[in-house]
Design an enzyme around this catalytic site. Structure first.
Site, PDB file in Angstrom:
ATOM      1  N   SER A   1       1.547 104.351 -44.351  1.00  0.00           N
ATOM      2  CA  SER A   1       1.890 104.502 -45.766  1.00  0.00           C
ATOM      3  C   SER A   1       1.494 103.237 -46.514  1.00  0.00           C
ATOM      4  CB  SER A   1       3.394 104.804 -45.907  1.00  0.00           C
ATOM      5  OG  SER A   1       3.690 105.250 -47.208  1.00  0.00           O
ATOM      6  N   ASN A   2       2.078 102.994 -47.664  1.00  0.00           N
ATOM      7  CA  ASN A   2       1.719 101.814 -48.460  1.00  0.00           C
ATOM      8  C   ASN A   2       2.938 101.348 -49.255  1.00  0.00           C
ATOM      9  OD1 ASN A   2       1.707 103.237 -51.134  1.00  0.00           O
ATOM     10  ND2 ASN A   2       0.111 104.410 -50.090  1.00  0.00           N
ATOM     11  N   ARG A   3       2.763 100.302 -50.071  1.00  0.00           N
ATOM     12  CA  ARG A   3       3.907  99.627 -50.700  1.00  0.00           C
ATOM     13  C   ARG A   3       4.419 100.304 -51.970  1.00  0.00           C
ATOM     14  NH1 ARG A   3       2.407  93.878 -52.146  1.00  0.00           N
ATOM     15  NH2 ARG A   3       4.553  93.890 -52.888  1.00  0.00           N
ATOM     16  N   SER A   4       3.834 101.418 -52.378  1.00  0.00           N
ATOM     17  CA  SER A   4       4.289 102.051 -53.621  1.00  0.00           C
ATOM     18  C   SER A   4       5.761 102.460 -53.530  1.00  0.00           C
ATOM     19  CB  SER A   4       3.440 103.301 -53.892  1.00  0.00           C
ATOM     20  OG  SER A   4       3.983 104.017 -54.984  1.00  0.00           O
TER      21      SER A   4
ATOM     22  N   ALA B   1       0.135 106.586 -55.089  1.00  0.00           N
ATOM     23  CA  ALA B   1      -0.729 105.802 -54.193  1.00  0.00           C
ATOM     24  C   ALA B   1      -0.982 106.665 -52.958  1.00  0.00           C
ATOM     25  CB  ALA B   1      -0.049 104.491 -53.826  1.00  0.00           C
TER      26      ALA B   1
END
Ligand code: CTP
Length: 211
Positions: A21-24, A88
């Site tokens: 996943s990512n930091r959003s 994102a």
């Protein structure tokens, strides 16, 4: 207007407990949905996994992966006049997802990935008179990259922000963005709350709506 907003990250599961996943955190997309609902627009918010409450008056659709998000966008887009892709979206997913938790002994040190579809490009044939807005969260040259993505994805507007600044980008309540459209000079906005950035995007949409 009927406005479709996507927000948050997507999760690409490797097994039931592990994902890419990512930091959003979803704050910018939820702020856009709130700003739109406050102005009396009908808003559908497609949200990846986030911990934020649904803004009043907004219809929320929860999704997990990029493929789920694409499916939700395809289902809801026909009833909307504008799409704001603030999510994102993870560009890659594990080539194989296991239904059971993988054992350390079953795992390889290298992950095989496959590309996720680009949601904006996939739904481009459905665009018609709808306004399409994208985001470009960059760590390099935000304006140049945003201009490239505006053209590449056939957008009406792209919001560029430099996510290396501590008061802009992920997880904070403020943002410093530039609005870049195909027809007007770039409009740099000062540091402001994400809600006020949302209101600025709404003003742009209200000025340019064709439906
Ligand atoms: N986007 C999308 N589908 C994807 C990835 C991104 O629709 N699979 C959308 C995002 O929601 C955003 C815009 O495209 O509105 C730009 O996303 P970004 O991640 O910055 O761009 P990418 O196309 O992934 O390009 P790159 O990885 O080269 O920065």
């Amino acid at each position: 207007m009927q406005i479709l907003v996507t927000a948050g990250p997507t999760r690409e599961h490797l097994d039931p407990v592990r994902f890419l996943s990512n930091r959003s955190t979803g704050k910018m997309g939820f702020a856009i949905a709130q700003a739109a609902a406050e102005r009396g627009h009908a808003v559908t918010l497609i949200a990846g996994p986030v911990t934020l409450p649904t803004p009043p008056g907004v219809t929320r659709v929860d999704v997990v992966s990029a493929l789920d998000m694409l499916d939700a966008v395809q289902r809801h887009l026909p009833q909307h006049d504008a799409l704001v892709m603030c999510a994102a979206v993870a560009d890659w997913r594990p080539a194989r997802a296991s239904a059971n938790k993988l054992k350390k002994s079953d795992m390889q040190p290298v992950l095989m990935l496959e590309p996720n579809p680009d949601i904006l490009k996939t739904v481009r044939p459905l665009k018609g008179a709808r306004l399409f807005v994208g985001f470009a969260a960059e760590t390099g040259d935000p304006l140049a990259e945003a201009q490239r993505k505006l053209a590449d994805k056939g957008l009406d507007l792209i919001i560029a922000n430099d996510v290396t600044q501590p008061d802009a980008g992920f997880a904070v309540d403020t943002n410093r963005v530039t609005l870049i459209s195909a027809t007007e000079p770039p409009a740099g906005l000062p540091l402001m709350s994400k809600l006020d950035v949302g209101r600025a995007i709404l003003s742009w949409l209200e000025r340019h709506v064709r439906a």
